[in-house]
Scaffold this active site. Structure first.
Site: not given
Length: 299
Positions: A148, A172, A242, A245, A268, A277
């Site tokens: 990211r 995150k 992004h 990514r 994730h 995706y």
């Protein structure tokens, strides 16, 4: 509200472990809502708010041509605030209990093609010296790891392990993960580190990626450099970190990687986030299916 706002901010930072950017956005949204009910309804007691007041705010936002996506984000901030009030027993029922998000258009983000990546990495001309070496490494790192933008910016020197060809990123909610480095970019890392050592002055020495002035890079600078280089090879509307990514995940899936492996690489928490995706891979999957299935007479 001041004490409650401070406690809410601590809750987001310490318990939810949200990024500083997200914390600021959530608190600002709550403050904006508070200002709205004070000016429109002469009330500043957020503990006594009912859904009709919130609905009035939503209507005002829409009338001011705020997109449904942005409205939903603001309401998500408010939901989080009232969830905090519930948890701390300051209210008994959230005024947003039965709220339904506004409909938003579904847009499929189009990844870069392998040809576009090849052109950016091997055919266009980069600046001489430190900045050019840094920029190419950043693009290659986005594409080869799916990192990211904020993870790249906050990458620290101690997180790089070239002897084991890995790097540690903080994702995150402060979730760490180890990413493998392809042998093809190890030399780029070494070349960058050599050039980095020659910078006249380094202020943010702990961070890996720096500007020419020796300070940590920021979001807008990283976005601008990705947009600049890909504008030379692509006519796609969105050219951002992004999308790189997204491209990383799509190309892996197109070339046979399993969804769980891609999920782990992307950091994730659930497969649902990774499955978006697969939409970009649909064409490739149809082709593989058509080529492989015995019932396809058009092979």
């Amino acid at each position: 509200m001041e004490n409650s706002k401070a406690a809410f901010q601590d809750y987001l930072q310490l318990e939810k472990k949200y990024s500083p950017h997200t914390v600021i956005a959530y608190v600002n949204d709550v403050v904006t809502f508070e200002s709205f009910i004070k000016s429109e309804f002469d009330s500043d007691d957020l503990l006594e708010v009912n859904y009709s007041l919130i609905r009035s705010w939503i209507v005002a936002l829409v009338d001011n041509e705020i997109s449904n996506t942005s409205v939903n984000r603001k309401i998500a901030s408010l939901k989080s605030y009232y969830k905090f009030l519930l948890k701390t027993k300051q209210i008994e029922v959230s005024p947003l209990l039965k709220h339904k998000s506004l409909k938003t258009p579904k847009s499929l983000q189009i990844p870069f093609s392998e040809k576009e990546l090849d052109e950016v990495l091997h055919q266009i001309k980069y600046k001489e010296g430190f900045e050019g070496i840094r920029d190419k490494l950043i693009i290659d790192l986005f594409y080869s790891t799916g990192i990211r933008r904020t993870e790249l910016i906050h990458l620290k020197m101690i997180n790089i392990d070239l002897s084991n060809a890995t790097l540690k990123v903080l994702g995150k909610r402060n979730k760490e993960r180890i990413l493998p480095l392809l042998p093809i970019i190890i030399n780029q890392f070494k070349l960058y580190l050599t050039e980095r050592a020659y910078l006249e002055r380094i202020t943010d020495n702990e961070y890996f990626f720096l500007t020419l002035k020796g300070v940590k890079m920021n979001d807008s600078l990283v976005y601008r450099l990705i947009n600049y280089y890909f504008s030379n090879v692509s006519e796609k509307v969105k050219k951002s970190p992004h999308i790189l990514r997204h491209t990383f995940a799509t190309h892996l899936l197109n070339n046979g990687a399993d969804l769980n492996s891609v999920k782990e690489l992307l950091g994730h928490s659930s497969l649902a986030s990774t499955q978006i995706y697969t939409q970009s891979s649909l064409f490739e999957l149809k082709k593989v299916y058509g080529d492989a299935h015995p019932r396809n007479k058009n092979k």
